[in-house]
Write an enzyme that holds these catalytic residues in place. Sequence first.
Site, PDB file in Angstrom:
ATOM      1  N   TYR A  76       0.878  -1.170   0.000  1.00 41.74           N
ATOM      2  CA  TYR A  76       0.000   0.000   0.000  1.00 41.74           C
ATOM      3  C   TYR A  76       0.914   1.218   0.000  1.00 41.74           C
ATOM      4  CZ  TYR A  76      -4.356  -2.543   0.828  1.00 41.74           C
ATOM      5  OH  TYR A  76      -5.453  -3.357   0.702  1.00 41.74           O
ATOM      6  N   HIS A  99      -4.480  -3.124  -7.828  1.00 42.93           N
ATOM      7  CA  HIS A  99      -5.668  -3.800  -7.292  1.00 42.93           C
ATOM      8  C   HIS A  99      -6.766  -2.794  -6.988  1.00 42.93           C
ATOM      9  CE1 HIS A  99      -8.104  -4.821  -3.713  1.00 42.93           C
ATOM     10  NE2 HIS A  99      -8.308  -5.924  -4.380  1.00 42.93           N
ATOM     11  N   HIS A 100      -6.405  -1.712  -6.302  1.00 44.71           N
ATOM     12  CA  HIS A 100      -7.361  -0.636  -6.051  1.00 44.71           C
ATOM     13  C   HIS A 100      -6.587   0.606  -5.643  1.00 44.71           C
ATOM     14  CE1 HIS A 100      -7.006  -1.552  -1.637  1.00 44.71           C
ATOM     15  NE2 HIS A 100      -7.245  -0.264  -1.534  1.00 44.71           N
ATOM     16  N   HIS A 104      -2.860   0.286  -3.997  1.00 44.71           N
ATOM     17  CA  HIS A 104      -2.574  -1.091  -3.597  1.00 44.71           C
ATOM     18  C   HIS A 104      -1.918  -1.792  -4.781  1.00 44.71           C
ATOM     19  CE1 HIS A 104      -4.309  -5.296  -2.318  1.00 44.71           C
ATOM     20  NE2 HIS A 104      -3.007  -5.328  -2.547  1.00 44.71           N
ATOM     21  N   HIS A 126     -17.201  -4.268  -2.121  1.00 37.46           N
ATOM     22  CA  HIS A 126     -15.785  -4.639  -2.181  1.00 37.46           C
ATOM     23  C   HIS A 126     -15.498  -5.882  -1.353  1.00 37.46           C
ATOM     24  CE1 HIS A 126     -11.519  -4.246  -2.693  1.00 37.46           C
ATOM     25  NE2 HIS A 126     -11.306  -4.085  -1.402  1.00 37.46           N
ATOM     26  N   HIS A 184     -12.284  -9.415  -1.631  1.00 35.66           N
ATOM     27  CA  HIS A 184     -11.066  -9.858  -2.311  1.00 35.66           C
ATOM     28  C   HIS A 184     -11.315 -11.202  -2.992  1.00 35.66           C
ATOM     29  CE1 HIS A 184      -8.062  -7.099   0.093  1.00 35.66           C
ATOM     30  NE2 HIS A 184      -8.916  -6.435  -0.662  1.00 35.66           N
ATOM     31  N   MET A 207     -11.414  -8.533   2.863  1.00 39.39           N
ATOM     32  CA  MET A 207     -12.100  -7.343   3.358  1.00 39.39           C
ATOM     33  C   MET A 207     -13.587  -7.535   3.114  1.00 39.39           C
ATOM     34  SD  MET A 207      -9.713  -4.135   2.154  1.00 39.39           S
ATOM     35  CE  MET A 207      -8.008  -4.003   2.704  1.00 39.39           C
TER      36      MET A 207
END
Length: 658
Positions: free
Chosen positions: A226, A259-260, A355, A434, A436, A510
């Site tokens: 991150y 990823h985000h 991320h 959201h 994973h 998450m």
Amino acid sequence: MSNFTLFCSIFSVFLILAKFDQTLATSLLRGRQDNQDPLRYVRTTSNWEQLDHEGRVLLGWTVNTDEGTITFEVEAETHGYVGIGISPTGSMTGADIFIAGVHDNGSSYSSDNYATGFSKPIQDTHSDWVLHEAREFKGLLYNRTYLKFSRLLNTCDDQDYPIGMDTTRLIWALGTSDEIEYHTSSSRGTKSVNLLGAPMPEVDLTKTTEWKMTLDMEMPQNDTSYWCSFHKGPQLAGKHHIVAFDAFVPTLSALAHTHHFVLYNCYNPLNSTPVGDYLRNYTVDTGFKGDHCYVPYDQDAPADNQMAFLTFFCQEYLYVWAKGGKKMTFPPNTGYPIGEEEETDREYFYMLEVHYDNPDEIAGLRFETGVSFYYTNEIREHDAGLLMVGHQVNQALTVPPNTTSFVTVGHCASSCTQEKLPQDGIKVFNSLLHSHLSGRKLKLRHFRGTEELPWLDYDDHYDFDFQQNKHLNSEIVVFPGDHMTYECTYDSSWRKGQVVIGDLSTRDEMCEAFMWYYPKINVDICSSSYNVEQSLADLGITNYTYVDKVGQPDIYIIEPANLRGDYEDSLANKFVWTEEFKREMENKRRNSLHDGQCFGLKDMEAPAEFRVGYPEISKIYEPEDICQSYVPPTTPSGTGRNTIFYPTIILLLICGLS
């Protein structure tokens, strides 16, 4: 020469042209310039998607909600069969498949099929797909098949797949001939779409100003990173509204490894010192690329805590984008406020949290990624805000190994909405659900008093690679005192014996839902968590310690001795899991009281803490089951035809008889 003889001579030329270029002949016959744009049909539908990377398969669709039907149009680069299917998982198993094409003699064919595995589809006993039109374009520059076909959204046929408001996983295949036989890997694919979702509101971006914030650097070699960077915003004279956001992921590397990201507003909540005095020398344009976002604070070396100090000023959510997301636009009556009405030329700053997902720990891979927002000085009626509802990211979110359906929940308590929401409530217009890689089903439930209302949003076919800021079909009002619960259903079997915990990696989990709403209020997080200490006690863990690392601290088990070691490793390799214990564990985390949170991030207010669980209700919401009283119609197979074939036969007969 008579007029009729002249006509037949021209028609002979037409046949010669048709031999070399059927598309040109079709264009001459129909008075259209189809050869200039072979995709013109599909692009005029209400929605369309390119199903492959090369542009060989283009699908358009139009929904008729009154009749409960959906009409598809497809253009595919083949003169063989075209297969389009609706699949529960993106594979053939369980898929509802429509196969159609055009024979060499110009006649069309079609069939309704279903698949039980990776084998030739089986023809359905009842045909629910209807072929309306079929054409082949044969030219020197392109060769394509065009199909138009439809079906009911829900056929109530066990061999078909219902189309709902959530993610639909399409599969496609192209044949080299009209024989329904095996297709190579290069001639098939899958694509997730939302067939029934409302389109994004239209915004004329030419009347806005774009502000782009990007980061061009080597991706860290870690599995999960991150990374936080700081960016200058526009200098604004007065209040403006952001009306659109768009991700900037211009390369395959950026798409694969971003990823985000989360874009944060930066403020100084402590005093009147401008936040720029702290951040101005650490923005990307000064050469400072940023650092890991979640670095442990070192009390013995305060000077080494630069990122912890800088990120302190940037806490309020502005925009969240996740893998597969597209451009987001606001309804015409709302915008996100930036700038202050009474100020002129104030500096604004933002933090971009990216991320980076690097499971193969690739070294030296450099790419650019980032975000743009589009703003205007034409102020809209309402200020929009962003609210997160869900389960806090911690080890209380633990999914046992080899478990195919494990539910975790996070609550937004009625006490929070009672205190924070205005009397007329807030109107939710967009949501991002959201999770994973273990996420399978997601549902955002809505309660008022003793009744459950229709879900705010749901996805029974969640696709990690297709996470959308989804514009809702209608605004949903959340009133003071309403309760919301976000439910996430996980499947850990793909981890092959490993547990899945709440943490930052895509292999971890998450359970968070982000809702766009108006009018904006001072609350950003309304969430809960099963108590971490209780969670550890449930597992028989009596003594443990936290181990600092970049990201969330790890848990090291001290007692009992037979579980001593890293939390994840011990639960995967030392803990004895039984099906009974898994059910009990899920029930406790789902139905026991949680530790609740309700707070705003901008002013760094202390979170309100309380206990929260499901509300006591007398009525659970159940979507209407239209199949209970459904009588299937007698639906004939499609009879579409190549439009050039039969006119040609007729004209040949007329000219021959003359």
